[in-house]
Enzyme design. Structure first.
Site, PDB file in Angstrom:
ATOM      1  N   PHE A 209       0.873  -1.185   0.000  1.00 53.55           N
ATOM      2  CA  PHE A 209       0.000   0.000   0.000  1.00 53.55           C
ATOM      3  C   PHE A 209       0.905   1.227   0.000  1.00 53.55           C
ATOM      4  CE2 PHE A 209      -2.627   3.167   2.266  1.00 53.55           C
ATOM      5  CZ  PHE A 209      -3.797   3.089   1.527  1.00 53.55           C
TER       6      PHE A 209
ATOM      7  N   GLY B 251       3.737  12.362   4.840  1.00 53.48           N
ATOM      8  CA  GLY B 251       3.550  11.230   5.741  1.00 53.48           C
ATOM      9  C   GLY B 251       2.214  11.387   6.445  1.00 53.48           C
TER      10      GLY B 251
ATOM     11  N   TRP C 263       8.849   4.210   2.836  1.00 50.12           N
ATOM     12  CA  TRP C 263       8.421   3.370   3.976  1.00 50.12           C
ATOM     13  C   TRP C 263       7.412   2.308   3.526  1.00 50.12           C
ATOM     14  CZ3 TRP C 263      12.226   5.151   6.317  1.00 50.12           C
ATOM     15  CH2 TRP C 263      12.418   6.516   6.561  1.00 50.12           C
ATOM     16  N   ILE C 264       7.619   1.735   2.357  1.00 52.43           N
ATOM     17  CA  ILE C 264       6.614   0.800   1.833  1.00 52.43           C
ATOM     18  C   ILE C 264       6.886  -0.632   2.319  1.00 52.43           C
ATOM     19  CG2 ILE C 264       5.492  -0.106  -0.244  1.00 52.43           C
ATOM     20  CD1 ILE C 264       5.032   2.962   0.423  1.00 52.43           C
ATOM     21  N   THR C 265       6.012  -1.091   3.217  1.00 56.12           N
ATOM     22  CA  THR C 265       6.070  -2.479   3.694  1.00 56.12           C
ATOM     23  C   THR C 265       5.770  -3.411   2.523  1.00 56.12           C
ATOM     24  OG1 THR C 265       5.187  -1.728   5.808  1.00 56.12           O
ATOM     25  CG2 THR C 265       5.120  -4.103   5.396  1.00 56.12           C
TER      26      THR C 265
ATOM     27  N   GLN D 193       6.771  -7.245  45.564  1.00 56.97           N
ATOM     28  CA  GLN D 193       5.707  -6.343  45.112  1.00 56.97           C
ATOM     29  C   GLN D 193       6.156  -5.465  43.924  1.00 56.97           C
ATOM     30  OE1 GLN D 193       4.187  -2.861  47.415  1.00 56.97           O
ATOM     31  NE2 GLN D 193       2.499  -4.251  47.860  1.00 56.97           N
TER      32      GLN D 193
ATOM     33  N   GLY E 173      19.400  -7.798  33.318  1.00 56.49           N
ATOM     34  CA  GLY E 173      20.416  -7.896  32.264  1.00 56.49           C
ATOM     35  C   GLY E 173      20.026  -8.875  31.161  1.00 56.49           C
TER      36      GLY E 173
ATOM     37  N   GLU F 298       0.875   3.451   9.766  1.00 61.71           N
ATOM     38  CA  GLU F 298      -0.584   3.509   9.545  1.00 61.71           C
ATOM     39  C   GLU F 298      -1.235   4.591  10.409  1.00 61.71           C
ATOM     40  OE1 GLU F 298      -2.578  -0.085   8.619  1.00 61.71           O
ATOM     41  OE2 GLU F 298      -0.737  -1.055   7.925  1.00 61.71           O
TER      42      GLU F 298
ATOM     43  N   THR G 116       0.455   7.942  12.951  1.00 68.28           N
ATOM     44  CA  THR G 116       1.134   8.069  14.248  1.00 68.28           C
ATOM     45  C   THR G 116       0.102   8.208  15.376  1.00 68.28           C
ATOM     46  OG1 THR G 116       1.147  10.461  14.062  1.00 68.28           O
ATOM     47  CG2 THR G 116       3.074   9.311  13.167  1.00 68.28           C
TER      48      THR G 116
HETATM   49  N1  CAA Z   1     -13.216   8.048   5.834  1.00 64.95           N
HETATM   50  C1  CAA Z   1     -13.725   8.680   4.740  1.00 64.95           C
HETATM   51  N2  CAA Z   1     -13.372   9.933   4.378  1.00 64.95           N
HETATM   52  C2  CAA Z   1     -12.481  10.578   5.171  1.00 64.95           C
HETATM   53  C3  CAA Z   1     -11.922   9.992   6.316  1.00 64.95           C
HETATM   54  C4  CAA Z   1     -12.325   8.665   6.636  1.00 64.95           C
HETATM   55  N3  CAA Z   1     -11.831   8.001   7.693  1.00 64.95           N
HETATM   56  N4  CAA Z   1     -11.067  10.865   6.879  1.00 64.95           N
HETATM   57  C5  CAA Z   1     -11.096  11.974   6.114  1.00 64.95           C
HETATM   58  N5  CAA Z   1     -11.942  11.790   5.084  1.00 64.95           N
HETATM   59  C6  CAA Z   1     -12.299  12.730   4.035  1.00 64.95           C
HETATM   60  C7  CAA Z   1     -12.944  14.001   4.607  1.00 64.95           C
HETATM   61  O1  CAA Z   1     -14.341  13.862   4.735  1.00 64.95           O
HETATM   62  C8  CAA Z   1     -12.570  15.017   3.541  1.00 64.95           C
HETATM   63  O2  CAA Z   1     -13.417  14.878   2.419  1.00 64.95           O
HETATM   64  P1  CAA Z   1     -14.306  16.087   1.820  1.00 64.95           P
HETATM   65  O3  CAA Z   1     -13.493  17.356   1.926  1.00 64.95           O
HETATM   66  O4  CAA Z   1     -14.581  15.688   0.430  1.00 64.95           O
HETATM   67  O5  CAA Z   1     -15.516  16.134   2.664  1.00 64.95           O
HETATM   68  C9  CAA Z   1     -11.212  14.550   3.066  1.00 64.95           C
HETATM   69  O6  CAA Z   1     -11.108  13.178   3.388  1.00 64.95           O
HETATM   70  C10 CAA Z   1     -10.074  15.311   3.696  1.00 64.95           C
HETATM   71  O7  CAA Z   1     -10.175  15.137   5.071  1.00 64.95           O
HETATM   72  P2  CAA Z   1      -9.540  16.122   6.120  1.00 64.95           P
HETATM   73  O8  CAA Z   1      -9.944  17.519   5.791  1.00 64.95           O
HETATM   74  O9  CAA Z   1      -9.860  15.594   7.477  1.00 64.95           O
HETATM   75  O10 CAA Z   1      -7.987  15.976   5.765  1.00 64.95           O
HETATM   76  P3  CAA Z   1      -6.708  16.421   6.562  1.00 64.95           P
HETATM   77  O11 CAA Z   1      -5.712  16.899   5.590  1.00 64.95           O
HETATM   78  O12 CAA Z   1      -7.088  17.327   7.684  1.00 64.95           O
HETATM   79  O13 CAA Z   1      -6.078  15.054   7.159  1.00 64.95           O
HETATM   80  C11 CAA Z   1      -5.768  13.004   8.285  1.00 64.95           C
HETATM   81  C12 CAA Z   1      -6.720  13.940   7.525  1.00 64.95           C
HETATM   82  C13 CAA Z   1      -6.672  12.195   9.202  1.00 64.95           C
HETATM   83  C14 CAA Z   1      -4.730  13.713   9.094  1.00 64.95           C
HETATM   84  C15 CAA Z   1      -5.105  12.072   7.236  1.00 64.95           C
HETATM   85  O14 CAA Z   1      -4.262  12.810   6.396  1.00 64.95           O
HETATM   86  C16 CAA Z   1      -4.338  10.914   7.854  1.00 64.95           C
HETATM   87  O15 CAA Z   1      -4.940   9.923   8.272  1.00 64.95           O
HETATM   88  N6  CAA Z   1      -2.993  11.022   7.874  1.00 64.95           N
HETATM   89  C17 CAA Z   1      -2.165   9.878   8.289  1.00 64.95           C
HETATM   90  C18 CAA Z   1      -1.812   9.049   7.097  1.00 64.95           C
HETATM   91  C19 CAA Z   1      -1.346   7.679   7.486  1.00 64.95           C
HETATM   92  O16 CAA Z   1      -1.966   6.994   8.286  1.00 64.95           O
HETATM   93  N7  CAA Z   1      -0.258   7.264   6.860  1.00 64.95           N
HETATM   94  C20 CAA Z   1       0.236   5.924   7.066  1.00 64.95           C
HETATM   95  C21 CAA Z   1       0.896   5.472   5.824  1.00 64.95           C
HETATM   96  S1  CAA Z   1       0.434   3.905   5.270  1.00 64.95           S
HETATM   97  C22 CAA Z   1       1.435   2.803   6.060  1.00 64.95           C
HETATM   98  O17 CAA Z   1       1.996   3.048   7.090  1.00 64.95           O
HETATM   99  C23 CAA Z   1       1.431   1.498   5.331  1.00 64.95           C
HETATM  100  C24 CAA Z   1       2.487   0.523   5.616  1.00 64.95           C
HETATM  101  O18 CAA Z   1       3.186   0.089   4.699  1.00 64.95           O
HETATM  102  C25 CAA Z   1       2.536  -0.150   6.961  1.00 64.95           C
END
Ligand code: CAA
Length: 381
Positions: A123, A131, A156-158, A279, A340, A363, A365
């Site tokens: 993903f 990020g 950071w792609i798993t 304890q 240790g 996924e 922070t």
């Molecule tokens: N479900 C559906 N829609 C959603 C949603 C959700 N859970 N969260 C937000 N949205 C929608 C909002 O409704 C909005 O849509 P509209 O404007 O059309 O109504 C749009 O998305 C934008 O939302 P926000 O205004 O809330 O956006 P934001 O810029 O403020 O940020 C955030 C939202 C929650 C911070 C998001 O950017 C986020 O989750 N960031 C973290 C990303 C992340 O988890 N990265 C991990 C990388 S993947 C990984 O680690 C994989 C691996 O290999 C292990």
């Protein structure tokens, strides 16, 4: 909410525990030290059905519920978190994303291979400069009429170097901001997909984390997931499911460390009695057990809500926030209980402590989970 497990769910838990003990425990320290990808173990996970647990059997999956999935994740994460992250990404981000939002053709072509583990998925959302702020995608996918032209870098792609297909999030129309973002299925054998070096990490060291470069990759139109501009919402929805997987990983890490600390403290004597009878140590075990139970209830609740078709976004964030914090705190304590011996590889707790850290980062922070939870609380007032 009733969390009494069914006989089928208990059987899945037992099968995962047996697999972890018999096939993951031997060699886990060595694989971690050498950053050696668990090729044979992933193959066995595929044979046992752990890579597509929740997918409809019509597409080759196990047709199980999310509770069964988190039970298996917990057991595997007690032993080997490189294997459990490979499993989590394939199940919750890739398979579930395609099953929930893909077309029938995409399911036939990709899901059937991914759910059986014949193919592994990745993903690709994070970028060098996007990020937590995931709307700031720099990777572009320009509509060329009969295909999209994909350019950009993901990091950071798993499963980055071992996967056959990526779900790539990219910007198709910058003027529309997040509403111009799309998600695509991209095969790694296609021209222009370049895999960067493997990361040398603190934890989950035998999992495969890479930077990926896409240079003029031609992506067929039919490989876009969902309608034009659905990519950001797709990523958010899929990540909520992924957060249940990572929360169950954190739960397994905490439970594994707790079991090791309990065993050691009953065997190790100091001042004339097992250290568990002091304890100072028994209170640590009590704190661990209480936090682990609370984490488990949050994880099960989020899984149950997902199974019942409810909006589980906030529940998943709460489960991940709490379980990852418990994992970090109590793996440090488990090392302390071991003294240790906890500081050397042979006793396993130092590895669990190193693995715990990433559950507070990937996924989303802990800070992003708080943001999601706070927005939900405030929007309902
Ligand atoms: N479900 C559906 N829609 C959603 C949603 C959700 N859970 N969260 C937000 N949205 C929608 C909002 O409704 C909005 O849509 P509209 O404007 O059309 O109504 C749009 O998305 C934008 O939302 P926000 O205004 O809330 O956006 P934001 O810029 O403020 O940020 C955030 C939202 C929650 C911070 C998001 O950017 C986020 O989750 N960031 C973290 C990303 C992340 O988890 N990265 C991990 C990388 S993947 C990984 O680690 C994989 C691996 O290999 C292990």
């Amino acid at each position: 909410m009733d969390f009494k497990l069914t006989e089928e769910q208990l059987a899945v838990k037992e099968a995962a525990r047996d697999f972890a003990q018999q096939s993951l425990l031997p060699g886990v320290i060595d694989r971690d030290s050498k950053m050696e990808y668990p090729t044979a173990q992933v193959k066995e996970m595929a044979q046992l059905g752990f890579l597509g647990m929740m997918v409809d059997p019509a597409y080759g999956g196990g047709g199980m519920d999310t509770i069964s999935y988190v039970l298996a994740m917990e057991e595997i994460s007690k032993i080997d978190n490189s294997c459990s992250v490979i499993m989590s990404v394939n199940n919750s981000l890739v398979c579930w994303g395609i099953e929930a939002f893909g077309t029938e053709d995409q399911k036939q072509k990709y899901l059937t291979k991914l759910s059986t583990g014949e193919w592994i998925g990745a993903f690709c959302l994070s970028e060098p400069e996007a990020g937590s702020d995931a709307t700031s995608q720099r990777t572009t996918a320009i509509d060329m009429g009969d295909h999209y032209l994909l350019n950009g870098t993901k990091n950071w792609i798993t499963n980055g170097g071992t996967s056959n297909v990526h779900i790539v999030i990219a910007q198709s129309d910058a003027e529309k901001k997040h509403r111009g973002i799309n998600a695509f299925l991209v095969e790694t054998s296609w021209e222009g997909v370049n895999i960067g070096a493997k990361e040398d990490k603190l934890g989950i060291r035998s999992s495969d984390t890479h930077t990926i470069m896409y240079n003029d990759v031609k992506v067929p139109k039919e490989n876009r997931i969902g309608d034009d501009g659905f990519g950001f919402k797709f990523a958010m929805k899929v990540l909520s499911g992924g957060r249940i997987g990572i929360a169950s990983q954190a739960l397994g890490i905490a439970q594994g460390a707790f079991e090791l600390a309990t065993k050691y403290s009953l065997e190790r004597e100091a001042f004339g009695k097992p250290i568990a009878k002091h304890q100072a140590i028994s209170f640590k075990l009590a704190d661990m057990a209480t936090d682990i139970e609370a984490a488990r209830l949050l994880v099960y609740k989020a899984a149950r809500m997902k199974d019942e078709g409810e909006d589980f976004t906030t529940a998943a964030s709460m489960a991940k926030l709490f379980a990852s914090s418990a994992a970090m705190k109590h793996t440090v304590e488990a090392v302390q209980v071991h003294g240790g011996y906890g500081f050397v590889k042979e006793y396993h707790v130092e590895r669990l402590m190193r693995d715990a850290k990433i559950t507070q980062i990937y996924e989303g922070t802990s800070e992003i989970q708080k943001l999601v939870i706070a927005r939900d609380i405030l929007s309902t007032k």
